[in-house]
Design an enzyme around this catalytic site. Structure first.
Site, PDB file in Angstrom:
ATOM      1  N   SER A 106       0.824  -1.200   0.000  1.00  0.00           N
ATOM      2  CA  SER A 106       0.000   0.000   0.000  1.00  0.00           C
ATOM      3  C   SER A 106       0.866   1.261   0.000  1.00  0.00           C
ATOM      4  O   SER A 106       1.661   1.459  -0.910  1.00  0.00           O
ATOM      5  CB  SER A 106      -0.954  -0.037   1.186  1.00  0.00           C
ATOM      6  OG  SER A 106      -1.977   0.907   1.051  1.00  0.00           O
ATOM      7  N   ASP A 254      -5.873   2.107  -4.115  1.00  0.00           N
ATOM      8  CA  ASP A 254      -7.138   2.042  -3.376  1.00  0.00           C
ATOM      9  C   ASP A 254      -7.416   3.353  -2.640  1.00  0.00           C
ATOM     10  O   ASP A 254      -8.505   3.546  -2.100  1.00  0.00           O
ATOM     11  CB  ASP A 254      -7.178   0.853  -2.412  1.00  0.00           C
ATOM     12  CG  ASP A 254      -6.074   0.860  -1.365  1.00  0.00           C
ATOM     13  OD1 ASP A 254      -5.244   1.800  -1.369  1.00  0.00           O
ATOM     14  OD2 ASP A 254      -6.035  -0.074  -0.546  1.00  0.00           O
TER      15      ASP A 254
END
Length: 460
Positions: A106, A254
């Protein structure tokens, strides 16, 4: 560095010794545990598993290990290669697969990587299922397949499939976006977003797309977390080229951060707020965010005559609360938009489609649009954990100290004051206590945080 094992996945730095870092041996062990769980917990002797990865330097090496390990356990692999986290989630359901694995750390720097594990709905494993995987990993009692039962590995590309799904959402207004003749700058920090976001924008009809750090080399041009101090390059580019807005995504796409025409941050918290405002105007319903997200979403929801609910931090918790309350929009204040009409996962592509539709419908500059929403400032702080610190004792002491305020303890401790709040919780991804505080301005938010930090540090 100790491996971090949580509902956010198995995360660590590349290299070093097994058990202390995310080494090849650790990859094989935890993937074997997940594959064994699919057999024992999900009852799938021969499962189909989707594998996707971001552009991290270690991603290709680890993807080969993951594929080989899953095949060695007798499972079939659909390798979709370089793909966003939401693309991988969507691919699981499109393939009617039994699970999925995403290789991404991430927002963490390039030396990090992680295994994110999905169920057959393309959603992150529940805490209970994740605990079973970790238990199997600890036992290391794996039975690999015999030669005639090895799994097959096939390769597919789901990027266009995902883009098409966004284009076909009812609330994504391609015609209006195309007519607006937008100029948009994109910073994708040299990961998969550099491939996907420009393609999406052009498919939406954006007139001019200016690309920064869009080559998916994995050599991140700056710290990949999309916060102001890391985004000076795009801020300068916005001023230089007089763009309408800027779009920033993290390495696995995301999270969506937006930049105003002045080069100033629109505010990660306000990505979800603005998108929710748009969705609620067309499809009234409930909303959800996590305890560390801005009150602005609650304000916008109540103004629309709907109900807001808060969940514990973590996408799986937000999704569970959204399902329980039949929310039409939700997510996390870090720029994570979850839109059930598409799927139950944070998705920057969906966020882009919905936000641009909202932006052109409003017909305002970004700075003007921001003024439509309640002004809040969130201060983000942390306490680095040392071995002698007792987190549970600190949190219990805070609950006792602030017993006269509204205290929520479903995830750490959140103290709601009349004019702001402070939320303390142990991080799922780093050895720290995260401390978020919010008030109407920066000084007040910082003052709240400083007061609670002083109390926390005095607890022994």
């Amino acid at each position: 560095m100790t491996l971090i094992k949580s509902i956010s996945g198995i995360r660590g730095t590349v290299g070093g010794r097994p058990g202390d870092n995310l080494t090849p041996l650790d990859i094989v062990k935890f993937v074997s545990a997940y594959a064994t769980w699919l057999k024992t917990g999900a009852g799938k002797k021969k499962a189909r598993i989707v594998l996707g990865r971001d552009a991290r330097i270690s991603g290709d090496m680890y993807a080969k290990l993951v594929s080989a390990t899953l095949s060695g356990l007798g499972h079939d692999v659909i390798n979709i290669g370089l793909a966003t986290t939401p693309t991988t989630e969507i691919a699981v359901t499109a393939e009617k697969a039994d699970g999925g694995i995403i290789l991404t750390a991430s927002h963490n720097p390039k030396q990090w990587n992680a295994l994110k594990l999905l169920n057959n709905q393309g959603e992150f494993l529940s805490a209970a299922d994740g605990a079973q995987v970790l238990e199997l990993a600890a036992k290391e009692d794996f039975e690999y397949a015999e030669v005639d039962e090895l799994g097959e590995i096939t390769e597919k590309d789901y990027t266009q499939y995902h883009i098409d799904q966004v284009l076909n959402l009812k609330l994504v207004n391609r015609e209006a976006i195309s007519k607006a003749n937008l100029k948009v700058v994109v910073d994708a920090v040299n990961s998969i977003g550099g491939v996907v976001i420009p393609r999406l924008l052009r498919a939406l009809g954006v007139k001019e797309v200016i690309e920064l750090n869009c080559e998916p080399t994995g050599k991140f041009a700056h710290n990949p977390e999309p916060i102001p101090e890391n985004l000076t390059q795009i801020a300068e580019k916005m001023k230089e080229c007089h763009a309408d807005l800027g779009i920033v995504v993290d390495p696995d796409v995301d999270r969506l951060a937006l930049i105003s025409e002045t080069g100033e941050m629109f505010g990660e918290e306000y990505t979800l707020v603005a998108v929710a405002d748009y969705v609620l105007k067309h499809t009234p319903g409930n909303t959800v965010s996590n305890l560390s997200s801005s009150r602005a979403l609650k304000d916008v929801t109540l103004a629309a005559g709907q109900e807001y609910n808060a969940a514990a931090v973590g996408e799986v918790n937000v999704v569970a609360k959204m399902k329980a309350t039949h929310a039409v929009i939700g997510g996390e204040g870090n720029g994570g938009v979850i839109y059930p009409e598409s799927h139950y996962g944070r998705d920057a592509l969906v966020g882009v489609g919905l936000f641009l539709s909202h932006y052109v419908a409003k017909g305002k500059k970004m700075t003007e649009l921001k003024k439509d929403y309640p002004p809040y400032f969130i201060s983000k702080n942390k306490i680095t954990l040392s071995p002698e610190m007792n987190v549970d004792k600190i949190l219990a002491g805070l609950k006792e100290k602030y017993a006269n305020e509204k205290v929520t303890d479903i995830d750490g401790v959140k103290i709601d004051f009349e004019k702001g709040w402070v939320h303390l919780r142990k991080s799922n991804t780093e050895p720290i206590i995260r401390i978020y505080s919010e008030a109407k301005d920066e000084a007040a938010a910082n003052a709240l945080a400083e007061e609670v930090i002083r109390v926390a540090q005095a607890i022994r």
